[in-house]
Motif scaffolding. Structure first.
Motif, PDB file in Angstrom:
ATOM      1  N   ALA A 173       0.834  -1.196   0.000  1.00 38.48           N
ATOM      2  CA  ALA A 173       0.000   0.000   0.000  1.00 38.48           C
ATOM      3  C   ALA A 173       0.870   1.248   0.000  1.00 38.48           C
ATOM      4  CB  ALA A 173      -0.907   0.003   1.229  1.00 38.48           C
ATOM      5  N   GLY A 174       0.319   2.330  -0.540  1.00 34.08           N
ATOM      6  CA  GLY A 174       1.008   3.606  -0.567  1.00 34.08           C
ATOM      7  C   GLY A 174       0.173   4.632  -1.320  1.00 34.08           C
ATOM      8  N   VAL A 175       0.662   5.840  -1.417  1.00 33.81           N
ATOM      9  CA  VAL A 175       0.002   6.876  -2.206  1.00 33.81           C
ATOM     10  C   VAL A 175       0.939   7.208  -3.354  1.00 33.81           C
ATOM     11  CG1 VAL A 175      -1.089   9.136  -2.165  1.00 33.81           C
ATOM     12  CG2 VAL A 175      -1.078   7.724  -0.107  1.00 33.81           C
ATOM     13  N   PHE A 176       0.596   6.761  -4.549  1.00 31.68           N
ATOM     14  CA  PHE A 176       1.541   6.752  -5.654  1.00 31.68           C
ATOM     15  C   PHE A 176       1.175   7.752  -6.756  1.00 31.68           C
ATOM     16  CE2 PHE A 176       1.460   2.349  -3.939  1.00 31.68           C
ATOM     17  CZ  PHE A 176       2.755   2.317  -3.435  1.00 31.68           C
ATOM     18  N   LYS A 177       2.197   8.394  -7.308  1.00 37.60           N
ATOM     19  CA  LYS A 177       1.983   9.280  -8.445  1.00 37.60           C
ATOM     20  C   LYS A 177       1.607   8.493  -9.691  1.00 37.60           C
ATOM     21  CE  LYS A 177       5.104  12.934  -6.868  1.00 37.60           C
ATOM     22  NZ  LYS A 177       6.330  13.721  -7.156  1.00 37.60           N
ATOM     23  N   THR A 178       2.063   7.241  -9.761  1.00 30.88           N
ATOM     24  CA  THR A 178       1.791   6.409 -10.925  1.00 30.88           C
ATOM     25  C   THR A 178       0.484   5.634 -10.798  1.00 30.88           C
ATOM     26  OG1 THR A 178       3.145   4.651  -9.944  1.00 30.88           O
ATOM     27  CG2 THR A 178       4.219   6.126 -11.505  1.00 30.88           C
ATOM     28  N   ALA A 179      -0.392   6.053  -9.904  1.00 28.58           N
ATOM     29  CA  ALA A 179      -1.662   5.352  -9.688  1.00 28.58           C
ATOM     30  C   ALA A 179      -2.489   5.319 -10.972  1.00 28.58           C
ATOM     31  CB  ALA A 179      -2.447   6.043  -8.582  1.00 28.58           C
ATOM     32  N   ASN A 180      -2.888   4.120 -11.396  1.00 33.39           N
ATOM     33  CA  ASN A 180      -3.764   4.050 -12.567  1.00 33.39           C
ATOM     34  C   ASN A 180      -4.843   2.982 -12.436  1.00 33.39           C
ATOM     35  OD1 ASN A 180      -2.512   1.597 -13.125  1.00 33.39           O
ATOM     36  ND2 ASN A 180      -1.131   2.443 -14.654  1.00 33.39           N
ATOM     37  N   THR A 181      -5.125   2.537 -11.209  1.00 34.92           N
ATOM     38  CA  THR A 181      -6.267   1.656 -11.012  1.00 34.92           C
ATOM     39  C   THR A 181      -7.409   2.456 -10.386  1.00 34.92           C
ATOM     40  OG1 THR A 181      -5.727   0.948  -8.754  1.00 34.92           O
ATOM     41  CG2 THR A 181      -4.679  -0.263 -10.565  1.00 34.92           C
ATOM     42  N   PRO A 182      -8.641   2.056 -10.599  1.00 35.70           N
ATOM     43  CA  PRO A 182      -9.778   2.786 -10.020  1.00 35.70           C
ATOM     44  C   PRO A 182      -9.689   2.924  -8.506  1.00 35.70           C
ATOM     45  CG  PRO A 182     -10.550   1.212 -11.660  1.00 35.70           C
ATOM     46  CD  PRO A 182      -9.091   0.933 -11.441  1.00 35.70           C
ATOM     47  N   GLY A 269       3.013  -8.355  -8.382  1.00 34.15           N
ATOM     48  CA  GLY A 269       2.343  -9.046  -9.470  1.00 34.15           C
ATOM     49  C   GLY A 269       2.033  -8.073 -10.597  1.00 34.15           C
ATOM     50  N   ASP A 270       2.391  -8.422 -11.829  1.00 38.50           N
ATOM     51  CA  ASP A 270       2.208  -7.468 -12.925  1.00 38.50           C
ATOM     52  C   ASP A 270       0.747  -7.307 -13.346  1.00 38.50           C
ATOM     53  OD1 ASP A 270       1.794  -9.855 -14.318  1.00 38.50           O
ATOM     54  OD2 ASP A 270       2.934  -9.213 -16.082  1.00 38.50           O
ATOM     55  N   GLN A 271      -0.130  -8.182 -12.833  1.00 42.50           N
ATOM     56  CA  GLN A 271      -1.553  -8.093 -13.142  1.00 42.50           C
ATOM     57  C   GLN A 271      -2.366  -7.572 -11.951  1.00 42.50           C
ATOM     58  OE1 GLN A 271      -2.722  -8.738 -16.338  1.00 42.50           O
ATOM     59  NE2 GLN A 271      -0.512  -8.825 -16.710  1.00 42.50           N
ATOM     60  N   ASP A 272      -1.718  -6.899 -11.020  1.00 41.02           N
ATOM     61  CA  ASP A 272      -2.402  -6.367  -9.845  1.00 41.02           C
ATOM     62  C   ASP A 272      -3.428  -5.310 -10.274  1.00 41.02           C
ATOM     63  OD1 ASP A 272      -3.185  -5.193  -7.418  1.00 41.02           O
ATOM     64  OD2 ASP A 272      -1.194  -5.408  -6.546  1.00 41.02           O
ATOM     65  N   LYS A 273      -4.701  -5.564  -9.977  1.00 40.05           N
ATOM     66  CA  LYS A 273      -5.775  -4.640 -10.341  1.00 40.05           C
ATOM     67  C   LYS A 273      -6.102  -3.664  -9.207  1.00 40.05           C
ATOM     68  CE  LYS A 273      -7.943  -8.173 -13.248  1.00 40.05           C
ATOM     69  NZ  LYS A 273      -9.145  -9.032 -13.406  1.00 40.05           N
ATOM     70  N   ILE A 274      -5.483  -3.855  -8.043  1.00 36.43           N
ATOM     71  CA  ILE A 274      -5.723  -2.977  -6.893  1.00 36.43           C
ATOM     72  C   ILE A 274      -4.649  -1.893  -6.831  1.00 36.43           C
ATOM     73  CG2 ILE A 274      -6.068  -2.869  -4.410  1.00 36.43           C
ATOM     74  CD1 ILE A 274      -8.148  -4.576  -5.669  1.00 36.43           C
ATOM     75  N   ILE A 275      -3.383  -2.327  -6.856  1.00 32.40           N
ATOM     76  CA  ILE A 275      -2.247  -1.406  -6.814  1.00 32.40           C
ATOM     77  C   ILE A 275      -1.357  -1.748  -8.011  1.00 32.40           C
ATOM     78  CG2 ILE A 275      -0.378  -0.457  -5.417  1.00 32.40           C
ATOM     79  CD1 ILE A 275      -1.699  -1.730  -2.958  1.00 32.40           C
ATOM     80  N   ASN A 276      -1.399  -0.942  -9.041  1.00 30.76           N
ATOM     81  CA  ASN A 276      -0.746  -1.266 -10.301  1.00 30.76           C
ATOM     82  C   ASN A 276       0.765  -1.440 -10.157  1.00 30.76           C
ATOM     83  OD1 ASN A 276      -1.583   1.763 -10.169  1.00 30.76           O
ATOM     84  ND2 ASN A 276       0.372   1.766 -11.278  1.00 30.76           N
ATOM     85  N   VAL A 277       1.313  -2.260 -11.038  1.00 26.00           N
ATOM     86  CA  VAL A 277       2.703  -2.689 -10.937  1.00 26.00           C
ATOM     87  C   VAL A 277       3.698  -1.538 -11.055  1.00 26.00           C
ATOM     88  CG1 VAL A 277       2.915  -3.209 -13.402  1.00 26.00           C
ATOM     89  CG2 VAL A 277       4.355  -4.427 -11.749  1.00 26.00           C
ATOM     90  N   GLU A 278       3.329  -0.440 -11.704  1.00 24.06           N
ATOM     91  CA  GLU A 278       4.233   0.703 -11.820  1.00 24.06           C
ATOM     92  C   GLU A 278       4.626   1.264 -10.457  1.00 24.06           C
ATOM     93  OE1 GLU A 278       2.145   0.172 -15.614  1.00 24.06           O
ATOM     94  OE2 GLU A 278       1.458   0.336 -13.542  1.00 24.06           O
ATOM     95  N   ALA A 279       3.799   1.004  -9.434  1.00 25.74           N
ATOM     96  CA  ALA A 279       4.101   1.478  -8.084  1.00 25.74           C
ATOM     97  C   ALA A 279       5.381   0.847  -7.542  1.00 25.74           C
ATOM     98  CB  ALA A 279       2.936   1.179  -7.149  1.00 25.74           C
ATOM     99  N   ALA A 280       5.722  -0.342  -8.018  1.00 27.76           N
ATOM    100  CA  ALA A 280       6.935  -1.013  -7.546  1.00 27.76           C
ATOM    101  C   ALA A 280       8.172  -0.191  -7.876  1.00 27.76           C
ATOM    102  CB  ALA A 280       7.035  -2.407  -8.163  1.00 27.76           C
ATOM    103  N   GLN A 281       8.259   0.307  -9.109  1.00 22.88           N
ATOM    104  CA  GLN A 281       9.415   1.106  -9.504  1.00 22.88           C
ATOM    105  C   GLN A 281       9.405   2.460  -8.807  1.00 22.88           C
ATOM    106  OE1 GLN A 281      12.023  -0.049 -11.309  1.00 22.88           O
ATOM    107  NE2 GLN A 281      12.978   1.864 -10.640  1.00 22.88           N
ATOM    108  N   GLU A 282       8.218   3.005  -8.557  1.00 20.51           N
ATOM    109  CA  GLU A 282       8.132   4.266  -7.824  1.00 20.51           C
ATOM    110  C   GLU A 282       8.683   4.096  -6.412  1.00 20.51           C
ATOM    111  OE1 GLU A 282       4.761   7.530  -6.397  1.00 20.51           O
ATOM    112  OE2 GLU A 282       4.377   6.255  -8.147  1.00 20.51           O
TER     113      GLU A 282
END
Length: 323
Positions: A173-182, A269-282
């Motif tokens: 969990a986190g508050v991410f600039k790369t957030a792209n899931t609903p 997981g690259d198919q995470d629909k809750i917290i998108n995978v781009e958050a990992a690199q962020e």
């Protein structure tokens, strides 16, 4: 620091307390009144874990433990609406080498709390620390967290860096600039994920997993009943999450995260629909001492269930690098 890190709560998911390592058998499939607690206790035993109890203040903690305190200690932290049993499959591979502690967080699993308990991330983190101190496993500990458990692990590490040896974040969990899931863009949608009635569990399971592991229907039915019974506390936590989403930003999250410099490993997981995978690199870009994230192909928000062997393998490799 606590106030800044409260925003970590904003993008946690509703997780699945049930685990799926129990091998299918006619006895399970034919059961009409299955005792899910007995099934889970058998699974804990398979993973080398024992159920323990510890009363600290007004909390009656229930946790799983393996090994003796002479081994390096790992604390595994589950997510929102989850339980210690989310980690059983991973723990199976850790218990031969480490002293493993897996608590049911307050208002989760079997841990009991007062009706007016503060379920905010800062308070959960503080209570986890008091639990660790009471159990005498707060020194030189490896902390691992999944989803909301990752938020707690981050805050714990930020507050107690000298006593934390390493950090593992799994779809954290986190508050991410790369957030792209609903669910990251509008935390109000998490209200739709609270398991309140029959049928809600299946919807949640399909959302949280990309490759759902097999679970006998009888176990799913009993698990759904447990989650419905706990829905009031789950709703309280979601309400706090939504309220905090109006206060905290990715910038405050970044300030807090940049304070952490313990060795960190990130799995997603690259198919995470809750917290998108781009958050990992962020997260990798914010943490001072994080390795390149390990991305699991075809896996959703639940790597500790969907890809437990790979999670265990990679985590052990990371742990073996630590002094």
């Amino acid at each position: 620091m606590k106030r800044i890190f409260a925003n970590l709560y904003l993008s946690c998911s509703l997780l699945l307390p049930i685990t799926t390592t129990i091998i299918y058998s006619p006895a399970i499939s034919a059961a009409s009144g299955i005792d899910i607690q007995n099934v889970l206790q058998q699974e804990r035993a398979w993973a080398g874990l024992q159920t323990k109890h510890l009363k600290v203040g007004d909390i009656e903690w229930v946790y799983s433990e393996s090994g003796n305190s002479s081994k390096p200690t790992i604390i595994l932290i589950h997510g929102l609406a989850g339980s210690r049993d989310n980690w059983n499959r991973v723990a199976y591979n850790l218990t031969p080498y480490y002293h493993v502690i897996i608590p049911d967080l307050p208002a989760h699993g079997d841990t009991k709390i007062p009706n007016d308990f503060d379920l905010s991330i800062p308070n959960l983190t503080e209570k986890l620390r008091r639990f660790a101190e009471a159990g005498h496993f707060e020194k030189n500990v490896h902390i691992a967290g999944h989803s909301m458990g990752g938020a707690i692990a981050l805050l714990y590490t930020a507050q107690y860096p000298l006593e934390t040896k390493s950090l593992l974040l799994v779809d954290s969990a986190g508050v991410f600039k790369t957030a792209n899931t609903p669910y990251l863009k509008d935390p109000n949608l998490l209200n739709n994920l609270v398991v309140k009635k029959t049928g809600d569990f299946d919807k949640l399971f399909k959302l949280a997993t990309a490759s759902p592991p097999f679970i006998p229907v009888e176990l799913k039915t009993e698990q759904e009943k447990l989650m419905i019974a706990q829905s009031k506390n789950t709703q309280k936590m979601v309400d706090q999450l939504v309220a905090m989403s109006k206060i905290y930003t990715p910038d405050t999250f970044a300030i807090a995260t940049k304070s952490i410099d313990v060795p960190t490993y990130i799995i997603w997981g690259d198919q995470d629909k809750i917290i998108n995978v781009e958050a990992a690199q962020e997260l990798k870009s914010l943490l001072k001492n994080a390795e390149t994230p390990y991305i699991l192909k075809g896996v959703g928000h639940m790597p500790i269930l969907e890809a437990d062997q790979l999670v265990s393998q990679q985590y052990l490799i990371f742990l073996n690098k630590q002094p």
